[in-house]
Design a protein around this motif. Structure first.
Motif, PDB file in Angstrom:
ATOM      1  N   VAL A  48       0.853  -1.198   0.000  1.00  0.00           N
ATOM      2  CA  VAL A  48       0.000   0.000   0.000  1.00  0.00           C
ATOM      3  C   VAL A  48       0.882   1.240   0.000  1.00  0.00           C
ATOM      4  CG1 VAL A  48      -1.767   1.275   1.250  1.00  0.00           C
ATOM      5  CG2 VAL A  48      -1.818  -1.230   1.216  1.00  0.00           C
ATOM      6  N   THR A  49       0.667   2.070  -0.976  1.00  0.00           N
ATOM      7  CA  THR A  49       1.422   3.320  -1.066  1.00  0.00           C
ATOM      8  C   THR A  49       0.658   4.417  -0.343  1.00  0.00           C
ATOM      9  OG1 THR A  49       2.307   2.659  -3.210  1.00  0.00           O
ATOM     10  CG2 THR A  49       2.477   4.993  -2.616  1.00  0.00           C
ATOM     11  N   GLN A  50       1.277   5.035   0.673  1.00  0.00           N
ATOM     12  CA  GLN A  50       0.610   6.078   1.444  1.00  0.00           C
ATOM     13  C   GLN A  50       0.412   7.326   0.594  1.00  0.00           C
ATOM     14  OE1 GLN A  50       2.603   7.059   5.041  1.00  0.00           O
ATOM     15  NE2 GLN A  50       0.957   8.344   5.819  1.00  0.00           N
ATOM     16  N   ALA A  51      -0.813   7.794   0.602  1.00  0.00           N
ATOM     17  CA  ALA A  51      -1.119   8.990  -0.184  1.00  0.00           C
ATOM     18  C   ALA A  51      -0.331  10.181   0.349  1.00  0.00           C
ATOM     19  CB  ALA A  51      -2.613   9.284  -0.136  1.00  0.00           C
ATOM     20  N   ALA A  52       0.093  11.023  -0.548  1.00  0.00           N
ATOM     21  CA  ALA A  52       0.848  12.214  -0.154  1.00  0.00           C
ATOM     22  C   ALA A  52      -0.029  13.136   0.683  1.00  0.00           C
ATOM     23  CB  ALA A  52       1.353  12.954  -1.391  1.00  0.00           C
ATOM     24  N   GLN A  53       0.476  13.611   1.815  1.00  0.00           N
ATOM     25  CA  GLN A  53      -0.262  14.490   2.700  1.00  0.00           C
ATOM     26  C   GLN A  53      -0.153  15.940   2.216  1.00  0.00           C
ATOM     27  OE1 GLN A  53      -2.179  13.438   5.231  1.00  0.00           O
ATOM     28  NE2 GLN A  53      -1.645  11.335   4.666  1.00  0.00           N
ATOM     29  N   PRO A  54      -1.256  16.685   2.289  1.00  0.00           N
ATOM     30  CA  PRO A  54      -1.163  18.099   1.898  1.00  0.00           C
ATOM     31  C   PRO A  54      -0.251  18.843   2.846  1.00  0.00           C
ATOM     32  CG  PRO A  54      -3.244  17.655   2.997  1.00  0.00           C
ATOM     33  CD  PRO A  54      -2.588  16.315   2.773  1.00  0.00           C
ATOM     34  N   PRO A  55       0.431  19.873   2.369  1.00  0.00           N
ATOM     35  CA  PRO A  55       1.327  20.634   3.237  1.00  0.00           C
ATOM     36  C   PRO A  55       0.570  21.267   4.395  1.00  0.00           C
ATOM     37  CG  PRO A  55       0.921  21.797   1.167  1.00  0.00           C
ATOM     38  CD  PRO A  55       0.360  20.416   1.008  1.00  0.00           C
ATOM     39  N   ALA A  56       1.185  21.243   5.558  1.00  0.00           N
ATOM     40  CA  ALA A  56       0.539  21.813   6.748  1.00  0.00           C
ATOM     41  C   ALA A  56       0.362  23.320   6.571  1.00  0.00           C
ATOM     42  CB  ALA A  56       1.385  21.530   7.980  1.00  0.00           C
ATOM     43  N   ALA A  57      -0.768  23.827   7.064  1.00  0.00           N
ATOM     44  CA  ALA A  57      -1.039  25.262   6.986  1.00  0.00           C
ATOM     45  C   ALA A  57      -0.023  26.029   7.824  1.00  0.00           C
ATOM     46  CB  ALA A  57      -2.455  25.560   7.472  1.00  0.00           C
ATOM     47  N   ARG A  58       0.427  27.152   7.311  1.00  0.00           N
ATOM     48  CA  ARG A  58       1.406  27.953   8.035  1.00  0.00           C
ATOM     49  C   ARG A  58       0.751  28.709   9.179  1.00  0.00           C
ATOM     50  NH1 ARG A  58       4.319  31.610   3.702  1.00  0.00           N
ATOM     51  NH2 ARG A  58       2.173  31.787   2.949  1.00  0.00           N
ATOM     52  N   ASP A  59       1.452  28.798  10.283  1.00  0.00           N
ATOM     53  CA  ASP A  59       0.974  29.542  11.444  1.00  0.00           C
ATOM     54  C   ASP A  59       1.273  31.022  11.211  1.00  0.00           C
ATOM     55  OD1 ASP A  59       0.334  30.641  13.850  1.00  0.00           O
ATOM     56  OD2 ASP A  59       1.837  29.562  15.015  1.00  0.00           O
ATOM     57  N   PRO A  60       0.238  31.869  11.068  1.00  0.00           N
ATOM     58  CA  PRO A  60       0.489  33.288  10.767  1.00  0.00           C
ATOM     59  C   PRO A  60       1.345  33.972  11.822  1.00  0.00           C
ATOM     60  CG  PRO A  60      -1.813  32.747  10.407  1.00  0.00           C
ATOM     61  CD  PRO A  60      -1.203  31.564  11.080  1.00  0.00           C
ATOM     62  N   VAL A  61       1.142  33.628  13.098  1.00  0.00           N
ATOM     63  CA  VAL A  61       1.905  34.280  14.160  1.00  0.00           C
ATOM     64  C   VAL A  61       3.382  33.886  14.069  1.00  0.00           C
ATOM     65  CG1 VAL A  61       2.194  34.513  16.655  1.00  0.00           C
ATOM     66  CG2 VAL A  61      -0.096  34.402  15.670  1.00  0.00           C
ATOM     67  N   ALA A  62       3.654  32.612  13.807  1.00  0.00           N
ATOM     68  CA  ALA A  62       5.047  32.165  13.681  1.00  0.00           C
ATOM     69  C   ALA A  62       5.727  32.820  12.481  1.00  0.00           C
ATOM     70  CB  ALA A  62       5.097  30.644  13.548  1.00  0.00           C
ATOM     71  N   VAL A  63       4.987  32.916  11.370  1.00  0.00           N
ATOM     72  CA  VAL A  63       5.542  33.575  10.176  1.00  0.00           C
ATOM     73  C   VAL A  63       5.812  35.048  10.466  1.00  0.00           C
ATOM     74  CG1 VAL A  63       5.088  34.223   7.779  1.00  0.00           C
ATOM     75  CG2 VAL A  63       4.434  31.955   8.600  1.00  0.00           C
ATOM     76  N   ALA A  64       4.869  35.698  11.170  1.00  0.00           N
ATOM     77  CA  ALA A  64       5.032  37.112  11.502  1.00  0.00           C
ATOM     78  C   ALA A  64       6.237  37.325  12.417  1.00  0.00           C
ATOM     79  CB  ALA A  64       3.764  37.650  12.155  1.00  0.00           C
ATOM     80  N   LYS A  65       6.424  36.447  13.392  1.00  0.00           N
ATOM     81  CA  LYS A  65       7.568  36.577  14.304  1.00  0.00           C
ATOM     82  C   LYS A  65       8.883  36.478  13.557  1.00  0.00           C
ATOM     83  CE  LYS A  65       5.426  34.918  18.610  1.00  0.00           C
ATOM     84  NZ  LYS A  65       5.423  33.847  19.629  1.00  0.00           N
ATOM     85  N   ALA A  66       8.970  35.497  12.649  1.00  0.00           N
ATOM     86  CA  ALA A  66      10.210  35.321  11.885  1.00  0.00           C
ATOM     87  C   ALA A  66      10.470  36.517  10.982  1.00  0.00           C
ATOM     88  CB  ALA A  66      10.136  34.035  11.070  1.00  0.00           C
ATOM     89  N   ALA A  67       9.413  37.015  10.336  1.00  0.00           N
ATOM     90  CA  ALA A  67       9.570  38.160   9.439  1.00  0.00           C
ATOM     91  C   ALA A  67       9.967  39.408  10.212  1.00  0.00           C
ATOM     92  CB  ALA A  67       8.275  38.396   8.666  1.00  0.00           C
ATOM     93  N   ALA A  68       9.293  39.650  11.340  1.00  0.00           N
ATOM     94  CA  ALA A  68       9.602  40.840  12.137  1.00  0.00           C
ATOM     95  C   ALA A  68      11.025  40.790  12.669  1.00  0.00           C
ATOM     96  CB  ALA A  68       8.603  40.955  13.288  1.00  0.00           C
ATOM     97  N   LYS A  69      11.443  39.624  13.107  1.00  0.00           N
ATOM     98  CA  LYS A  69      12.793  39.471  13.656  1.00  0.00           C
ATOM     99  C   LYS A  69      13.860  39.765  12.613  1.00  0.00           C
ATOM    100  CE  LYS A  69      15.654  36.190  16.262  1.00  0.00           C
ATOM    101  NZ  LYS A  69      15.704  34.812  16.827  1.00  0.00           N
ATOM    102  N   SER A  70      13.541  39.503  11.345  1.00  0.00           N
ATOM    103  CA  SER A  70      14.528  39.704  10.276  1.00  0.00           C
ATOM    104  C   SER A  70      14.759  41.178   9.944  1.00  0.00           C
ATOM    105  CB  SER A  70      14.075  38.972   9.008  1.00  0.00           C
ATOM    106  OG  SER A  70      12.933  39.615   8.428  1.00  0.00           O
TER     107      SER A  70
END
Length: 253
Positions: A48-70
């Protein structure tokens, strides 16, 4: 072991079988059909070949923290905020409303969110509320031109000027914290409930106003929003008392 038949006898037996109708030799040895399994062996199941999982949704707060820090400067912070695509408010706004006034001024004012005039001009606190704010600041010797820096919790106008949602505030707080760190004010002035919620984690501006608090390692003064004072002019007396308290803080060091 030698065969019990000589060649002549074997040939005679073969001719006899042909006469009986035998046409094919099935096997060299007898097969016990009764001893065979009832069912044929099962074929091996294909892996049985495992179906490819959709990419996990990005956490807006985590993305914002990384962007702000840069961001290493106010110009870089503005650029990363312009590039931030996870806030739905951006899709309905004309433009980013970043800041106005004097960077690195002693006083930094944090409002709530842009309105129609701010969205059109790209600057916070314009229109009637902005004009009232300018008069309030002038009464204690402050101005955008030389002693005050102004921004909002949200840089994009909410539809119909509605209150920002908690998730919208949450994803923009990392940018606000970085904004304060880069501007390096001595005092924060929070105008309105949304600003108090974002910075202090509290609401109830009538109860909070006029009382010094602490956030982001800075003294914080909550005050009525100028737009509220336009609707409730009888509250200007309390706003004047808050301005005097701010002025005393600045004069005291």
């Amino acid at each position: 072991m030698e065969s019990v038949f000589d060649p002549y006898a074997a040939k005679a037996l073969l001719e006899w079988q042909v006469e009986l109708g035998a046409t094919d030799a099935i096997a060299d040895v007898p097969v016990d059909r009764y001893g065979l399994a009832d069912k044929a062996p099962k074929a091996k199941a294909a892996p049985v070949t495992q179906a490819a999982q959709p990419p996990a949704a990005r956490d807006p707060v985590a993305v914002a923290k990384a962007a702000a820090k840069s961001a290493g400067s106010l110009a870089e912070l503005r650029a990363v905020m312009e590039a931030f695509e996870l806030c739905e408010l951006k899709k309905g706004a004309r433009q980013l409303v970043f800041a106005d006034g004097t960077p690195e001024a002693r006083v930094m004012i944090i409002g709530e969110a842009p309105g129609r005039d701010e969205d059109r001009e790209g600057r916070p606190f314009v229109g009637r509320a902005g004009q009232l704010l300018d008069r309030m600041l002038d009464a204690i010797g402050l101005s955008r031109a030389n002693s005050v820096y102004i921004t909002n919790v949200l840089p994009w106008r909410p539809p119909q000027n509605r209150d920002p949602k908690p998730d919208e505030i949450g994803m923009m707080v990392p940018f606000l914290e970085r904004h304060v760190a880069l501007a390096q004010p001595e005092v924060l002035v929070l105008m309105g409930n949304i600003s108090c919620q974002a910075v202090l984690g509290k609401r109830g501006i009538t109860r909070l106003r006029g009382k010094w608090d602490q956030a982001m390692t800075l003294p914080v003064m909550p005050m009525f929003h100028p737009a509220y004072l336009l609707r409730q002019p009888q509250m200007k007396r309390q706003a004047w008392a808050d301005l005097l308290e701010l002025n005393a803080k600045l004069e005291g060091g």
